[in-house]
Design a protein around this motif. Structure first.
Motif, PDB file in Angstrom:
ATOM      1  N   GLU A 141      40.646  40.997  34.937  1.00  0.00           N
ATOM      2  CA  GLU A 141      41.168  40.784  36.494  1.00  0.00           C
ATOM      3  C   GLU A 141      42.830  40.657  36.434  1.00  0.00           C
ATOM      4  OE1 GLU A 141      39.298  40.918  39.225  1.00  0.00           O
ATOM      5  OE2 GLU A 141      37.348  40.798  38.426  1.00  0.00           O
ATOM      6  N   GLU A 142      43.310  41.205  37.218  1.00  0.00           N
ATOM      7  CA  GLU A 142      44.817  41.240  37.390  1.00  0.00           C
ATOM      8  C   GLU A 142      45.022  39.913  38.448  1.00  0.00           C
ATOM      9  OE1 GLU A 142      47.074  44.871  38.076  1.00  0.00           O
ATOM     10  OE2 GLU A 142      45.939  45.709  36.483  1.00  0.00           O
ATOM     11  N   MET A 143      45.050  40.310  39.693  1.00  0.00           N
ATOM     12  CA  MET A 143      44.977  39.314  40.679  1.00  0.00           C
ATOM     13  C   MET A 143      43.868  38.584  41.055  1.00  0.00           C
ATOM     14  SD  MET A 143      48.239  39.186  40.815  1.00  0.00           S
ATOM     15  CE  MET A 143      48.717  38.007  42.136  1.00  0.00           C
ATOM     16  N   LEU A 144      43.421  37.212  41.331  1.00  0.00           N
ATOM     17  CA  LEU A 144      42.296  36.814  41.387  1.00  0.00           C
ATOM     18  C   LEU A 144      42.275  36.311  42.951  1.00  0.00           C
ATOM     19  CD1 LEU A 144      42.333  34.370  38.477  1.00  0.00           C
ATOM     20  CD2 LEU A 144      41.448  36.547  38.566  1.00  0.00           C
TER      21      LEU A 144
ATOM     22  N   VAL B 198      40.020  25.174  45.645  1.00  0.00           N
ATOM     23  CA  VAL B 198      41.138  26.329  45.504  1.00  0.00           C
ATOM     24  C   VAL B 198      42.340  25.805  46.224  1.00  0.00           C
ATOM     25  CG1 VAL B 198      41.356  28.574  46.276  1.00  0.00           C
ATOM     26  CG2 VAL B 198      39.122  27.938  45.591  1.00  0.00           C
ATOM     27  N   ASP B 199      42.260  25.211  47.342  1.00  0.00           N
ATOM     28  CA  ASP B 199      43.469  24.774  47.984  1.00  0.00           C
ATOM     29  C   ASP B 199      44.357  23.913  47.225  1.00  0.00           C
ATOM     30  OD1 ASP B 199      43.006  26.099  50.307  1.00  0.00           O
ATOM     31  OD2 ASP B 199      42.288  24.744  51.389  1.00  0.00           O
ATOM     32  N   GLU B 200      43.529  22.819  46.385  1.00  0.00           N
ATOM     33  CA  GLU B 200      44.143  21.775  45.384  1.00  0.00           C
ATOM     34  C   GLU B 200      44.894  22.836  44.220  1.00  0.00           C
ATOM     35  OE1 GLU B 200      41.179  19.545  44.269  1.00  0.00           O
ATOM     36  OE2 GLU B 200      40.821  18.381  46.052  1.00  0.00           O
ATOM     37  N   ILE B 201      44.174  23.814  43.783  1.00  0.00           N
ATOM     38  CA  ILE B 201      44.624  24.505  42.659  1.00  0.00           C
ATOM     39  C   ILE B 201      45.967  25.312  43.207  1.00  0.00           C
ATOM     40  CG2 ILE B 201      44.068  26.572  41.248  1.00  0.00           C
ATOM     41  CD1 ILE B 201      41.229  25.620  41.006  1.00  0.00           C
ATOM     42  N   VAL B 202      45.849  26.013  44.309  1.00  0.00           N
ATOM     43  CA  VAL B 202      47.001  26.549  44.743  1.00  0.00           C
ATOM     44  C   VAL B 202      48.008  25.730  44.988  1.00  0.00           C
ATOM     45  CG1 VAL B 202      47.818  27.837  47.040  1.00  0.00           C
ATOM     46  CG2 VAL B 202      45.473  28.594  46.037  1.00  0.00           C
ATOM     47  N   GLU B 203      47.987  24.507  45.590  1.00  0.00           N
ATOM     48  CA  GLU B 203      48.873  23.624  45.601  1.00  0.00           C
ATOM     49  C   GLU B 203      49.855  23.008  44.639  1.00  0.00           C
ATOM     50  OE1 GLU B 203      49.607  19.314  48.061  1.00  0.00           O
ATOM     51  OE2 GLU B 203      47.950  20.246  48.135  1.00  0.00           O
ATOM     52  N   SER B 204      48.930  22.967  43.346  1.00  0.00           N
ATOM     53  CA  SER B 204      49.327  22.732  42.102  1.00  0.00           C
ATOM     54  C   SER B 204      50.130  23.799  41.680  1.00  0.00           C
ATOM     55  CB  SER B 204      48.262  22.233  41.231  1.00  0.00           C
ATOM     56  OG  SER B 204      47.335  23.400  40.768  1.00  0.00           O
TER      57      SER B 204
ATOM     58  N   VAL C 150      44.589  34.107  48.516  1.00  0.00           N
ATOM     59  CA  VAL C 150      45.275  33.603  47.189  1.00  0.00           C
ATOM     60  C   VAL C 150      45.648  34.594  46.262  1.00  0.00           C
ATOM     61  CG1 VAL C 150      44.270  31.438  47.425  1.00  0.00           C
ATOM     62  CG2 VAL C 150      43.405  32.972  45.870  1.00  0.00           C
ATOM     63  N   SER C 151      46.789  34.586  45.991  1.00  0.00           N
ATOM     64  CA  SER C 151      47.555  35.423  44.916  1.00  0.00           C
ATOM     65  C   SER C 151      47.774  34.763  43.573  1.00  0.00           C
ATOM     66  CB  SER C 151      48.792  36.155  45.365  1.00  0.00           C
ATOM     67  OG  SER C 151      48.484  36.639  46.587  1.00  0.00           O
ATOM     68  N   ILE C 152      47.002  34.579  42.702  1.00  0.00           N
ATOM     69  CA  ILE C 152      46.958  33.954  41.328  1.00  0.00           C
ATOM     70  C   ILE C 152      46.414  34.963  40.304  1.00  0.00           C
ATOM     71  CG2 ILE C 152      45.975  31.931  40.101  1.00  0.00           C
ATOM     72  CD1 ILE C 152      45.681  30.535  42.739  1.00  0.00           C
ATOM     73  N   THR C 153      47.335  34.714  39.253  1.00  0.00           N
ATOM     74  CA  THR C 153      46.879  35.560  38.022  1.00  0.00           C
ATOM     75  C   THR C 153      45.901  34.745  37.228  1.00  0.00           C
ATOM     76  OG1 THR C 153      48.626  34.954  36.632  1.00  0.00           O
ATOM     77  CG2 THR C 153      48.947  36.739  38.150  1.00  0.00           C
ATOM     78  N   ARG C 154      45.320  35.444  36.117  1.00  0.00           N
ATOM     79  CA  ARG C 154      44.468  34.703  35.014  1.00  0.00           C
ATOM     80  C   ARG C 154      45.282  33.803  34.422  1.00  0.00           C
ATOM     81  NH1 ARG C 154      43.769  35.046  29.898  1.00  0.00           N
ATOM     82  NH2 ARG C 154      41.672  34.659  28.973  1.00  0.00           N
TER      83      ARG C 154
ATOM     84  N   VAL D 291      36.877  34.860  43.771  1.00  0.00           N
ATOM     85  CA  VAL D 291      36.593  34.937  42.175  1.00  0.00           C
ATOM     86  C   VAL D 291      36.868  33.555  41.573  1.00  0.00           C
ATOM     87  CG1 VAL D 291      37.658  35.951  40.139  1.00  0.00           C
ATOM     88  CG2 VAL D 291      37.101  37.280  41.818  1.00  0.00           C
ATOM     89  N   ILE D 292      37.747  32.990  42.200  1.00  0.00           N
ATOM     90  CA  ILE D 292      38.159  31.612  41.963  1.00  0.00           C
ATOM     91  C   ILE D 292      37.330  30.654  42.244  1.00  0.00           C
ATOM     92  CG2 ILE D 292      40.026  29.783  42.082  1.00  0.00           C
ATOM     93  CD1 ILE D 292      42.036  31.707  42.845  1.00  0.00           C
ATOM     94  N   ALA D 293      36.680  30.849  43.292  1.00  0.00           N
ATOM     95  CA  ALA D 293      35.616  29.694  43.897  1.00  0.00           C
ATOM     96  C   ALA D 293      34.355  29.906  42.906  1.00  0.00           C
ATOM     97  CB  ALA D 293      35.099  30.264  45.225  1.00  0.00           C
ATOM     98  N   LYS D 294      34.150  31.331  42.417  1.00  0.00           N
ATOM     99  CA  LYS D 294      32.903  31.410  41.440  1.00  0.00           C
ATOM    100  C   LYS D 294      33.152  30.753  40.255  1.00  0.00           C
ATOM    101  CE  LYS D 294      31.564  35.791  43.924  1.00  0.00           C
ATOM    102  NZ  LYS D 294      31.873  36.973  44.036  1.00  0.00           N
TER     103      LYS D 294
END
Length: 206
Positions: free
Chosen positions: A108-111, A193-199, A84-88, A115-118
């Motif tokens: 953190e720049e790209m998460l 995480v997949d739900e967050i990425v999709e949103s 995944v490529s998500i910023t803070r 990191v997101i799972a934690k």
């Protein structure tokens, strides 16, 4: 101490599944190849499995197979999770994460997925436990030791709110004695995480 194993015959009888189902799940990579252990027995050669790990995985397959295809389950169970490529700042827009958790990511720049799972696990603890920031820092340091990009974990919490983290395939011998119960696991993290990425519009790299 050697891991407790279960024979294929006993596994099929205990879970009420067929030989064909078991090997179909293996072909679809829902059950790791390394869990199929050949051993000599009085009847010749027999297949055994790490008991705790395989029983839990089969329970999850049975529970999820009506919601996901086998290919989708293989992705959920895969150790090589979607990158995944998500910023803070992206994460902050989801409103799932507290300001405290977001502050932990200020450098953190790209998460990454890990990191997101934690962060998700930390938020689950915060939702279920009234923990001060100092305790949150301790939990974060504990979570930081987890290699969620390559391994699957189960997080346990005791009746006294003690925390135990173990790899999925590792045996645990003192769970019942200390009142530990499963609290969260890395498969749930993957789904979240997949739900967050999709949103966020599918900001991911396959």
């Amino acid at each position: 101490m050697e891991r407790e194993m279960i024979s294929k015959k006993d596994l099929l009888e205990l879970k009420g599944i067929s030989y064909g189902q078991l090997y179909r799940w293996k072909r679809k990579k829902l059950l790791p190849e390394e869990w199929f252990v050949k051993k000599s027995s009085y009847t010749g050669q027999e297949t055994f499995f790490p008991k705790e790990a395989v029983l839990k995985r089969i329970d999850m397959i049975i529970d999820l197979k009506d919601r996901y295809s086998l290919d989708e389950l293989a992705d959920i169970f895969s150790a090589n999770s979607k990158k995944v490529s998500i910023t803070r700042d992206d994460l902050a827009t989801t409103r799932y994460f507290s300001q405290y958790t977001l502050e932990l990511l200020k450098d953190e720049e790209m998460l990454s997925f890990s990191v997101i799972a934690k962060c998700i696990i930390l938020e689950e603890f915060k939702r279920h436990m009234d923990i001060p920031n100092e305790k949150g820092n301790e939990i974060w340091n504990l979570l930081s030791k987890m290699d969620l990009d390559n391994k699957h974990y189960i997080v346990f919490m005791s009746n006294q709110e003690q925390i135990l983290i173990k790899e999925e395939s590792a045996e645990i011998y003192y769970e019942q004695d200390f009142g530990f119960r499963e609290f969260f696991n890395s498969y749930q993290c993957k789904e979240r995480v997949d739900e967050i990425v999709e949103s966020l519009g599918g900001m991911s790299n396959e």
